[in-house]
Design an enzyme around this catalytic site. Structure first.
Site, mmCIF file in Angstrom:
data_model
loop_
_atom_site.group_PDB
_atom_site.id
_atom_site.type_symbol
_atom_site.label_atom_id
_atom_site.label_comp_id
_atom_site.label_asym_id
_atom_site.label_seq_id
_atom_site.Cartn_x
_atom_site.Cartn_y
_atom_site.Cartn_z
ATOM 1 N N GLY A 142 4.463 3.637 15.125
ATOM 2 C CA GLY A 142 5.538 4.191 14.497
ATOM 3 C C GLY A 142 5.140 4.740 13.073
ATOM 4 O O GLY A 142 4.086 4.362 12.753
ATOM 5 N N GLN B 289 5.897 8.510 4.956
ATOM 6 C CA GLN B 289 4.703 7.969 5.111
ATOM 7 C C GLN B 289 3.500 9.000 4.890
ATOM 8 O O GLN B 289 2.210 8.515 4.904
ATOM 9 C CB GLN B 289 4.438 7.140 6.236
ATOM 10 C CG GLN B 289 5.209 5.803 5.960
ATOM 11 C CD GLN B 289 4.715 4.953 7.463
ATOM 12 O OE1 GLN B 289 5.521 5.138 8.377
ATOM 13 N NE2 GLN B 289 4.123 4.088 7.150
ATOM 14 N N CYS C 86 2.585 -2.423 8.425
ATOM 15 C CA CYS C 86 2.834 -1.189 8.149
ATOM 16 C C CYS C 86 1.651 -0.163 7.700
ATOM 17 O O CYS C 86 0.700 -0.760 6.958
ATOM 18 C CB CYS C 86 3.658 -1.026 6.987
ATOM 19 S SG CYS C 86 4.380 0.626 6.318
ATOM 20 N N LEU C 87 1.517 0.772 7.949
ATOM 21 C CA LEU C 87 0.441 1.906 7.790
ATOM 22 C C LEU C 87 0.374 2.083 6.336
ATOM 23 O O LEU C 87 -0.816 2.551 5.924
ATOM 24 C CB LEU C 87 0.567 3.277 8.685
ATOM 25 C CG LEU C 87 0.327 3.185 10.206
ATOM 26 C CD1 LEU C 87 0.588 4.463 10.982
ATOM 27 C CD2 LEU C 87 -0.850 2.563 10.838
ATOM 28 N N HIS D 34 12.508 -0.957 11.351
ATOM 29 C CA HIS D 34 11.097 -0.715 10.483
ATOM 30 C C HIS D 34 11.153 0.753 10.001
ATOM 31 O O HIS D 34 11.184 1.160 8.944
ATOM 32 C CB HIS D 34 9.819 -0.849 11.030
ATOM 33 C CG HIS D 34 8.612 -0.915 10.256
ATOM 34 N ND1 HIS D 34 7.923 -2.050 9.862
ATOM 35 C CD2 HIS D 34 7.986 0.138 9.773
ATOM 36 C CE1 HIS D 34 7.019 -1.353 8.849
ATOM 37 N NE2 HIS D 34 6.744 -0.422 8.951
ATOM 38 N N GLU D 35 11.469 1.718 11.040
ATOM 39 C CA GLU D 35 11.160 3.084 10.847
ATOM 40 C C GLU D 35 12.513 3.821 10.019
ATOM 41 O O GLU D 35 12.304 4.308 9.054
ATOM 42 C CB GLU D 35 10.946 3.942 11.779
ATOM 43 C CG GLU D 35 9.493 3.777 12.590
ATOM 44 C CD GLU D 35 8.322 3.741 11.697
ATOM 45 O OE1 GLU D 35 8.422 4.259 10.658
ATOM 46 O OE2 GLU D 35 7.743 2.641 12.092
ATOM 47 N N HIS E 125 12.352 2.962 6.447
ATOM 48 C CA HIS E 125 11.262 3.826 5.633
ATOM 49 C C HIS E 125 12.369 5.007 5.116
ATOM 50 O O HIS E 125 12.051 5.431 4.279
ATOM 51 C CB HIS E 125 10.314 4.408 6.593
ATOM 52 C CG HIS E 125 8.990 3.466 6.502
ATOM 53 N ND1 HIS E 125 8.346 3.387 5.333
ATOM 54 C CD2 HIS E 125 8.309 3.085 7.577
ATOM 55 C CE1 HIS E 125 7.087 2.700 5.612
ATOM 56 N NE2 HIS E 125 6.954 2.430 6.995
HETATM 57 ZN ZN LIG Z 1 5.961 1.266 7.912
#
Ligand SMILES: [Zn+2]
Length: 170
Positions: free
Chosen positions: A45, A50, A92-93, A134-135, A138
Site C-alpha cells: 500500500g 509518502q 510502513c514504508l 493504514h492508507e 496517511h
Molecule cells: Zn504507511
C-alpha cells in the site's frame, strides 16, 4: 517513474492531504507511478504523501503483483464502517525496519472515487481492511505509530533520531 519514499520526520507525512478534484490523465499517470514506486519498495500500500505529494490518493495491492484484480486505486477515500478487531504486526514504508503490533478493525468499508471520479464502496477484511485503515490514516496525516503506546512510540522516535544524526535516515 519511481519516486523515492519520504520517511518519518518529513512534515508532509503528518499533514492532512488535499482533496482531489481533477480526474485527468495526470492523475492516472501519478497512480501508475505510485504502483511502480510501491512495488519497488516492496510494499502492499502507498499513499501520495509518502512520495511527497499531499493529495488524497492511495494505491493498494495486497496480492503484491500476483493478481491484477487486486490492484486498487482509492481517490478521496473515507472509512464508513468498521467491524470486529484484528491484532497483528504492521509496518510502513515511511518508517522502515520498525514493525509493531497494531489492533485494527477486521472488516472495513470505504467509500472512495475511482480514476474517473465515480464513487464506489468496498468492504475488505483482514489484510485489506488493515490497508484501508493504514492508507486512509496517511491521507489524514496520521501514522501507524499513533496507534501504539506512547512508550513504544517514543522508543522508535529515539532510535530514528539517532539514525538521523548518523545520516542513515534520509
Ligand atoms: Zn504507511
Amino acid at each position: 517513474m519511481i519516486y523515492p519514499i519520504v520517511k518519518f520526520g518529513n512534515r508532509v507525512l503528518e499533514t492532512p492531504a488535499a482533496t482531489v478534484t481533477a480526474f485527468d490523465k495526470e492523475l492516472e499517470k501519478l497512480t501508475e507511478d505510485m504502483f511502480e514506486s510501491m512495488y519497488a519498495a516492496h510494499g502492499v500500500g502507498l499513499a501520495a504523501p509518502q512520495i511527497g505529494i499531499s493529495r488524497r490518493i492511495a494505491v493498494i495491492d495486497t496480492s503484491f503483483k500476483e493478481d491484477d484484480g487486486a490492484k486498487l486505486v482509492l481517490i478521496n477515500p473515507e472509512i464508513i464502517k468498521t467491524e470486529g478487531k484484528q491484532s497483528g504486526g504492521e509496518g510502513c514504508l515511511s518508517i522502515p525496519e520498525f514493525r509493531e503490533r497494531v489492533t485494527r478493525g477486521n472488516k472495513v468499508t470505504i467509500r472512495a472515487q475511482d480514476l474517473k471520479g465515480k464513487h464506489f464502496e468496498m468492504t475488505g477484511e483482514a489484510l485489506l481492511a488493515r490497508a484501508f485503515l493504514h492508507e486512509t490514516d496517511h491521507l489524514n496525516g496520521k501514522l501507524f505509530i499513533s496507534h501504539i503506546s506512547a512508550l513504544k512510540r517514543n522508543l522508535i522516535k529515539g532510535k530514528i533520531k539517532k539514525l538521523q544524526k548518523a545520516g542513515e535516515w534520509m
